[in-house]
Design a protein around this motif. Structure first.
Motif, PDB file in Angstrom:
ATOM      1  N   ALA A  34      -9.979  20.820   2.912  1.00 49.29           N
ATOM      2  CA  ALA A  34      -8.305  21.865   3.273  1.00 49.29           C
ATOM      3  C   ALA A  34      -7.426  20.252   2.708  1.00 49.29           C
ATOM      4  O   ALA A  34      -6.660  20.260   2.200  1.00 49.29           O
ATOM      5  CB  ALA A  34      -8.126  21.952   4.289  1.00 49.29           C
ATOM      6  N   ILE A  35      -8.122  19.109   3.033  1.00 47.52           N
ATOM      7  CA  ILE A  35      -7.372  17.985   3.111  1.00 47.52           C
ATOM      8  C   ILE A  35      -7.896  16.943   1.722  1.00 47.52           C
ATOM      9  O   ILE A  35      -6.696  17.515   1.043  1.00 47.52           O
ATOM     10  CB  ILE A  35      -7.934  17.146   4.352  1.00 47.52           C
ATOM     11  CG1 ILE A  35      -8.298  17.249   5.747  1.00 47.52           C
ATOM     12  CG2 ILE A  35      -7.676  15.640   4.087  1.00 47.52           C
ATOM     13  CD1 ILE A  35      -9.347  15.935   6.871  1.00 47.52           C
ATOM     14  N   ALA A  36      -9.076  17.547   1.501  1.00 51.46           N
ATOM     15  CA  ALA A  36      -8.835  17.289  -0.209  1.00 51.46           C
ATOM     16  C   ALA A  36      -8.067  18.137  -1.504  1.00 51.46           C
ATOM     17  O   ALA A  36      -6.972  17.504  -2.028  1.00 51.46           O
ATOM     18  CB  ALA A  36     -10.039  16.958  -0.772  1.00 51.46           C
ATOM     19  N   ALA A  37      -7.651  18.837  -0.746  1.00 56.43           N
ATOM     20  CA  ALA A  37      -6.786  19.807  -1.585  1.00 56.43           C
ATOM     21  C   ALA A  37      -4.847  19.860  -1.684  1.00 56.43           C
ATOM     22  O   ALA A  37      -4.306  19.677  -2.580  1.00 56.43           O
ATOM     23  CB  ALA A  37      -7.097  21.740  -1.627  1.00 56.43           C
ATOM     24  N   ALA A  38      -4.687  19.519  -0.764  1.00 53.94           N
ATOM     25  CA  ALA A  38      -3.616  19.426  -0.057  1.00 53.94           C
ATOM     26  C   ALA A  38      -3.547  17.686  -0.518  1.00 53.94           C
ATOM     27  O   ALA A  38      -2.221  17.458  -1.059  1.00 53.94           O
ATOM     28  CB  ALA A  38      -3.243  18.511   1.483  1.00 53.94           C
ATOM     29  N   VAL A  39      -4.435  17.215  -0.035  1.00 51.57           N
ATOM     30  CA  VAL A  39      -4.354  15.434  -1.199  1.00 51.57           C
ATOM     31  C   VAL A  39      -3.816  15.522  -2.705  1.00 51.57           C
ATOM     32  O   VAL A  39      -3.006  14.492  -3.210  1.00 51.57           O
ATOM     33  CB  VAL A  39      -4.854  13.753  -0.236  1.00 51.57           C
ATOM     34  CG1 VAL A  39      -5.100  12.825  -1.473  1.00 51.57           C
ATOM     35  CG2 VAL A  39      -4.901  14.364   0.855  1.00 51.57           C
ATOM     36  N   PHE A  40      -5.098  15.962  -3.488  1.00 51.23           N
ATOM     37  CA  PHE A  40      -4.713  16.220  -4.845  1.00 51.23           C
ATOM     38  C   PHE A  40      -3.815  16.935  -5.064  1.00 51.23           C
ATOM     39  O   PHE A  40      -3.001  16.123  -6.064  1.00 51.23           O
ATOM     40  CB  PHE A  40      -6.683  16.949  -5.355  1.00 51.23           C
ATOM     41  CG  PHE A  40      -5.971  16.786  -6.349  1.00 51.23           C
ATOM     42  CD1 PHE A  40      -6.761  16.449  -7.479  1.00 51.23           C
ATOM     43  CD2 PHE A  40      -5.493  18.130  -7.202  1.00 51.23           C
ATOM     44  CE1 PHE A  40      -7.417  16.374  -8.871  1.00 51.23           C
ATOM     45  CE2 PHE A  40      -5.557  18.166  -9.098  1.00 51.23           C
ATOM     46  CZ  PHE A  40      -5.943  17.627  -9.214  1.00 51.23           C
ATOM     47  N   ALA A  41      -2.880  17.265  -4.007  1.00 49.08           N
ATOM     48  CA  ALA A  41      -1.705  18.580  -4.536  1.00 49.08           C
ATOM     49  C   ALA A  41      -0.946  17.431  -4.632  1.00 49.08           C
ATOM     50  O   ALA A  41       0.373  17.033  -4.927  1.00 49.08           O
ATOM     51  CB  ALA A  41      -1.911  19.971  -4.044  1.00 49.08           C
ATOM     52  N   LEU A  42      -0.950  16.847  -3.443  1.00 51.77           N
ATOM     53  CA  LEU A  42      -0.041  15.910  -2.889  1.00 51.77           C
ATOM     54  C   LEU A  42       0.452  14.284  -4.614  1.00 51.77           C
ATOM     55  O   LEU A  42       1.665  14.099  -5.212  1.00 51.77           O
ATOM     56  CB  LEU A  42       0.331  14.937  -2.144  1.00 51.77           C
ATOM     57  CG  LEU A  42       1.041  13.544  -1.671  1.00 51.77           C
ATOM     58  CD1 LEU A  42       2.261  14.003  -1.292  1.00 51.77           C
ATOM     59  CD2 LEU A  42       0.473  13.056  -0.208  1.00 51.77           C
ATOM     60  N   ALA A  43      -0.898  13.986  -4.583  1.00 51.01           N
ATOM     61  CA  ALA A  43      -1.036  13.167  -5.330  1.00 51.01           C
ATOM     62  C   ALA A  43      -0.691  13.578  -7.055  1.00 51.01           C
ATOM     63  O   ALA A  43       0.069  13.234  -7.907  1.00 51.01           O
ATOM     64  CB  ALA A  43      -2.366  12.958  -6.107  1.00 51.01           C
ATOM     65  N   ALA A  44      -0.908  14.888  -7.172  1.00 52.18           N
ATOM     66  CA  ALA A  44       0.001  15.627  -8.247  1.00 52.18           C
ATOM     67  C   ALA A  44       0.414  15.666  -8.855  1.00 52.18           C
ATOM     68  O   ALA A  44       1.468  15.969  -9.447  1.00 52.18           O
ATOM     69  CB  ALA A  44      -1.193  17.173  -9.132  1.00 52.18           C
ATOM     70  N   LEU A  45       1.454  16.291  -7.096  1.00 51.20           N
ATOM     71  CA  LEU A  45       3.137  16.147  -6.963  1.00 51.20           C
ATOM     72  C   LEU A  45       3.704  14.917  -7.240  1.00 51.20           C
ATOM     73  O   LEU A  45       4.938  15.253  -7.994  1.00 51.20           O
ATOM     74  CB  LEU A  45       3.240  16.654  -6.387  1.00 51.20           C
ATOM     75  CG  LEU A  45       5.338  17.421  -5.938  1.00 51.20           C
ATOM     76  CD1 LEU A  45       5.450  18.460  -6.615  1.00 51.20           C
ATOM     77  CD2 LEU A  45       4.766  17.199  -4.454  1.00 51.20           C
TER      78      LEU A  45
END
Length: 184
Positions: A34-45
């Motif tokens: 969940a952390i990795a998905a959220a951080v990846f999504a933030l980085a992609a944003l």
């Protein structure tokens, strides 16, 4: 000296988030997926955001032109390699995506030497959206349901198609430039 404006700061943030994604995925961190998905999504944003801000504020810099695409490649490549090591993604899928990314980057470098700019196409933008969505889905779901597998294969197909489109587009640019040159 590094011009630290908001778009460049967002690019640097994206680079700094790469190891966070990898550690959250590979280090058996509690709620790591969940952390990795959220951080990846933030980085992609931040990728879309930094480009928008740079263009709208006239804050495009040589640093941003170089580092923004590099940050994108680092983020996607690191996530793909981590997913392969976790056996959530076939290695050939990661290699096709990574190879396309570096081939198009090389093509852009060649174009720049010729005084040409290869802008992102709609197909390239679709590729990015599909890749980001597929990576987030692969991180967030283990094992991946059929819908995620389909999304991954669609992302690979669009990745290849956009790469081919860039190469043929560059070829057309070269042909047009040659026709425009005066003959002596």
């Amino acid at each position: 000296m590094l011009p630290l404006n908001l778009p460049n700061a967002l690019t640097l943030l994206r680079i700094l988030l790469v190891p966070v994604v990898v550690v959250a995925l590979l280090d058996e961190t509690p709620n790591g997926d969940a952390i990795a998905a959220a951080v990846f999504a933030l980085a992609a944003l931040t990728d879309g955001l930094d480009g928008y801000i740079a263009r709208s504020r006239g804050a495009i810099t040589p640093f941003g032109k170089l580092m923004d695409p590099l940050a994108d490649k680092l983020l996607v490549t690191a996530a793909l390699v981590a997913l392969v090591s976790l056996q959530r993604l076939e290695a050939w899928v990661a290699m096709v995506i990574i190879a396309r990314e570096f081939a198009v980057t090389g093509l852009r470098g060649i174009a720049a030497e010729q005084g040409m700019v290869i802008h992102a196409s709609w197909l390239g933008k679709l590729k990015t959206i599909l890749q980001v969505t597929a990576v987030i889905a692969l991180i967030a779901t283990d094992p991946a349901p059929l819908g995620v597998d389909v999304l991954v294969y669609v992302a690979v197909a669009v990745t290849v198609a956009s790469g081919v489109d860039y190469f043929f587009g560059f070829r057309r640019m070269l042909a047009t430039a040659q026709r425009a040159q005066p003959r002596s």
